[in-house]
Scaffold this motif. Structure first.
Motif, PDB file in Angstrom:
ATOM      1  N   PRO A  42       0.814  -1.227   0.000  1.00 51.48           N
ATOM      2  CA  PRO A  42       0.000   0.000   0.000  1.00 51.48           C
ATOM      3  C   PRO A  42       0.847   1.276   0.000  1.00 51.48           C
ATOM      4  N   PRO A  43       0.254   2.393  -0.408  1.00 48.55           N
ATOM      5  CA  PRO A  43       0.984   3.663  -0.408  1.00 48.55           C
ATOM      6  C   PRO A  43       1.384   4.078   1.016  1.00 48.55           C
ATOM      7  N   GLN A  44       2.397   4.965   1.085  1.00 48.35           N
ATOM      8  CA  GLN A  44       2.974   5.326   2.376  1.00 48.35           C
ATOM      9  C   GLN A  44       1.984   6.015   3.312  1.00 48.35           C
ATOM     10  N   ASP A  45       1.021   6.728   2.789  1.00 47.45           N
ATOM     11  CA  ASP A  45       0.084   7.476   3.647  1.00 47.45           C
ATOM     12  C   ASP A  45      -1.142   6.659   4.072  1.00 47.45           C
ATOM     13  N   ILE A  46      -1.138   5.369   3.815  1.00 50.90           N
ATOM     14  CA  ILE A  46      -2.314   4.531   4.089  1.00 50.90           C
ATOM     15  C   ILE A  46      -2.653   4.456   5.578  1.00 50.90           C
ATOM     16  N   LEU A  47      -1.655   4.573   6.455  1.00 46.45           N
ATOM     17  CA  LEU A  47      -1.905   4.454   7.896  1.00 46.45           C
ATOM     18  C   LEU A  47      -2.137   5.799   8.577  1.00 46.45           C
ATOM     19  N   SER A 103      -9.875   4.852   9.763  1.00 46.46           N
ATOM     20  CA  SER A 103     -10.478   4.989   8.434  1.00 46.46           C
ATOM     21  C   SER A 103     -10.640   3.598   7.820  1.00 46.46           C
ATOM     22  N   GLU A 104     -11.321   3.539   6.709  1.00 48.38           N
ATOM     23  CA  GLU A 104     -11.539   2.272   6.013  1.00 48.38           C
ATOM     24  C   GLU A 104     -10.623   2.159   4.800  1.00 48.38           C
ATOM     25  N   ALA A 105      -9.439   2.770   4.873  1.00 45.27           N
ATOM     26  CA  ALA A 105      -8.519   2.818   3.738  1.00 45.27           C
ATOM     27  C   ALA A 105      -8.006   1.435   3.331  1.00 45.27           C
ATOM     28  N   LEU A 106      -7.983   0.491   4.243  1.00 51.95           N
ATOM     29  CA  LEU A 106      -7.486  -0.853   3.926  1.00 51.95           C
ATOM     30  C   LEU A 106      -8.599  -1.868   3.684  1.00 51.95           C
ATOM     31  N   LYS A 107      -9.819  -1.403   3.495  1.00 50.78           N
ATOM     32  CA  LYS A 107     -10.913  -2.317   3.220  1.00 50.78           C
ATOM     33  C   LYS A 107     -10.706  -2.937   1.855  1.00 50.78           C
ATOM     34  N   PRO A 108     -10.884  -4.132   1.616  1.00 48.94           N
ATOM     35  CA  PRO A 108     -11.489  -5.219   2.368  1.00 48.94           C
ATOM     36  C   PRO A 108     -10.473  -6.019   3.197  1.00 48.94           C
ATOM     37  N   TYR A 109      -9.235  -5.549   3.259  1.00 48.70           N
ATOM     38  CA  TYR A 109      -8.189  -6.310   3.963  1.00 48.70           C
ATOM     39  C   TYR A 109      -8.267  -6.134   5.482  1.00 48.70           C
ATOM     40  N   MET A 110      -8.716  -4.978   5.925  1.00 51.66           N
ATOM     41  CA  MET A 110      -8.933  -4.684   7.351  1.00 51.66           C
ATOM     42  C   MET A 110     -10.162  -3.802   7.456  1.00 51.66           C
ATOM     43  N   ALA A 111     -10.928  -3.975   8.529  1.00 49.79           N
ATOM     44  CA  ALA A 111     -12.134  -3.156   8.708  1.00 49.79           C
ATOM     45  C   ALA A 111     -11.771  -1.690   8.903  1.00 49.79           C
ATOM     46  N   THR A 112     -10.822  -1.405   9.791  1.00 48.78           N
ATOM     47  CA  THR A 112     -10.366  -0.031  10.024  1.00 48.78           C
ATOM     48  C   THR A 112      -8.856  -0.026  10.216  1.00 48.78           C
ATOM     49  N   VAL A 113      -8.250   1.122   9.958  1.00 51.52           N
ATOM     50  CA  VAL A 113      -6.812   1.277  10.134  1.00 51.52           C
ATOM     51  C   VAL A 113      -6.532   1.462  11.625  1.00 51.52           C
ATOM     52  N   PRO A 114      -5.696   0.600  12.209  1.00 51.25           N
ATOM     53  CA  PRO A 114      -5.411   0.723  13.647  1.00 51.25           C
ATOM     54  C   PRO A 114      -4.404   1.829  13.937  1.00 51.25           C
ATOM     55  N   CYS A 115      -4.465   2.337  15.148  1.00 51.78           N
ATOM     56  CA  CYS A 115      -3.511   3.332  15.634  1.00 51.78           C
ATOM     57  C   CYS A 115      -3.047   2.947  17.025  1.00 51.78           C
ATOM     58  N   ASP A 116      -2.062   3.672  17.524  1.00 49.92           N
ATOM     59  CA  ASP A 116      -1.553   3.407  18.859  1.00 49.92           C
ATOM     60  C   ASP A 116      -2.697   3.503  19.868  1.00 49.92           C
ATOM     61  N   PRO A 117      -2.874   2.495  20.738  1.00 46.98           N
ATOM     62  CA  PRO A 117      -4.012   2.495  21.661  1.00 46.98           C
ATOM     63  C   PRO A 117      -3.934   3.557  22.758  1.00 46.98           C
ATOM     64  N   ASN A 118      -2.756   4.083  23.027  1.00 46.56           N
ATOM     65  CA  ASN A 118      -2.605   5.073  24.091  1.00 46.56           C
ATOM     66  C   ASN A 118      -2.615   6.500  23.548  1.00 46.56           C
ATOM     67  N   THR A 119      -1.803   6.753  22.514  1.00 50.26           N
ATOM     68  CA  THR A 119      -1.657   8.117  21.996  1.00 50.26           C
ATOM     69  C   THR A 119      -2.561   8.398  20.797  1.00 50.26           C
ATOM     70  N   VAL A 120      -3.145   7.383  20.203  1.00 51.01           N
ATOM     71  CA  VAL A 120      -3.986   7.471  19.007  1.00 51.01           C
ATOM     72  C   VAL A 120      -3.216   8.142  17.859  1.00 51.01           C
ATOM     73  N   VAL A 121      -1.933   7.833  17.793  1.00 47.47           N
ATOM     74  CA  VAL A 121      -1.060   8.311  16.721  1.00 47.47           C
ATOM     75  C   VAL A 121      -0.880   7.155  15.747  1.00 47.47           C
ATOM     76  N   PRO A 122      -0.841   7.441  14.440  1.00 48.46           N
ATOM     77  CA  PRO A 122      -0.668   6.343  13.478  1.00 48.46           C
ATOM     78  C   PRO A 122       0.689   5.652  13.639  1.00 48.46           C
ATOM     79  N   TYR A 123       0.731   4.387  13.295  1.00 43.96           N
ATOM     80  CA  TYR A 123       1.996   3.669  13.277  1.00 43.96           C
ATOM     81  C   TYR A 123       2.835   4.196  12.110  1.00 43.96           C
ATOM     82  N   VAL A 124       4.170   4.117  12.257  1.00 44.85           N
ATOM     83  CA  VAL A 124       5.071   4.597  11.201  1.00 44.85           C
ATOM     84  C   VAL A 124       5.232   3.483  10.163  1.00 44.85           C
TER      85      VAL A 124
END
Length: 186
Positions: free
Chosen positions: A92-97, A102-123
């Motif tokens: 996937p493109p670099q900005d996907i996370l 968001s549903e940017a990875l659908k149908p591969y994932m329901a939603t894009v996950p983020c850090d559970p504490n800071t809610v910052v996207p993974y690098v």
């Protein structure tokens, strides 16, 4: 004779009072005095110490749970990225996370996950570049518990994430996954 009976009775009652006081007197006496200040302070101090130890334990367990969630998220991202690669022929493109939940990875994932504490996207860093995403990728996160044994297996001392990807806390990234490229950024 009467005198001796009376004296024995008095001595008996006095001894009984001395060695076996009436319970009602003790209860009445204790209820009138209450707790002393020292007793209250000792009880409060013990409660504070127990609660501090309990909170520290709870915080440690919560940090472990968040670290487990991060590891699970990266594993799920690996599966989604591999399925994406099988369908499209590149990762996937670099900005996907960048957009959490968001549903940017659908149908591969329901939603894009983020850090559970800071809610910052993974690098996420595609390899060899953001234009050519066919060689592999790296995904990084920061685990809270520095003693986690998976840190040593993953990045060791550090992942060397560039500031362009990791921002101001790029040096703090200590865990990641990679496909087709070494995990430590060179």
């Amino acid at each position: 004779m009467e005198y001796y009976k009376r004296m024995r009775k008095q001595h008996f009652e006095r001894d009984m009072q001395r060695y076996f006081p009436r319970q009602s007197n003790l209860i009445e006496q204790r209820s009138l005095t209450g707790f002393s200040l020292i007793e209250v302070l000792v009880a409060v101090t013990i409660l504070i110490l127990v609660s501090m130890i309990g909170m520290r334990f709870i915080q440690s367990q919560l940090a472990s749970a968040r670290d487990g969630q991060r590891k699970s998220d990266l594993h799920d991202l690996r599966t989604a990225f591999e399925n994406y690669y099988n369908d499209v022929g590149e990762y996937p493109p670099q900005d996907i996370l960048q957009n959490c939940d968001s549903e940017a990875l659908k149908p591969y994932m329901a939603t894009v996950p983020c850090d559970p504490n800071t809610v910052v996207p993974y690098v996420y860093a595609p390899y060899p570049s953001s234009a050519d995403r066919s060689g592999g990728y790296r995904i990084y996160t920061i685990l809270e518990r520095a003693t986690d044994p998976d840190i040593e297996k993953s990045c060791g001392v550090g992942c060397n994430v560039p500031a362009a990807l990791g921002g101001s806390n790029a040096a703090d990234y200590n865990y990641g996954i990679s496909v087709g490229v070494p995990i430590v950024y060179n």
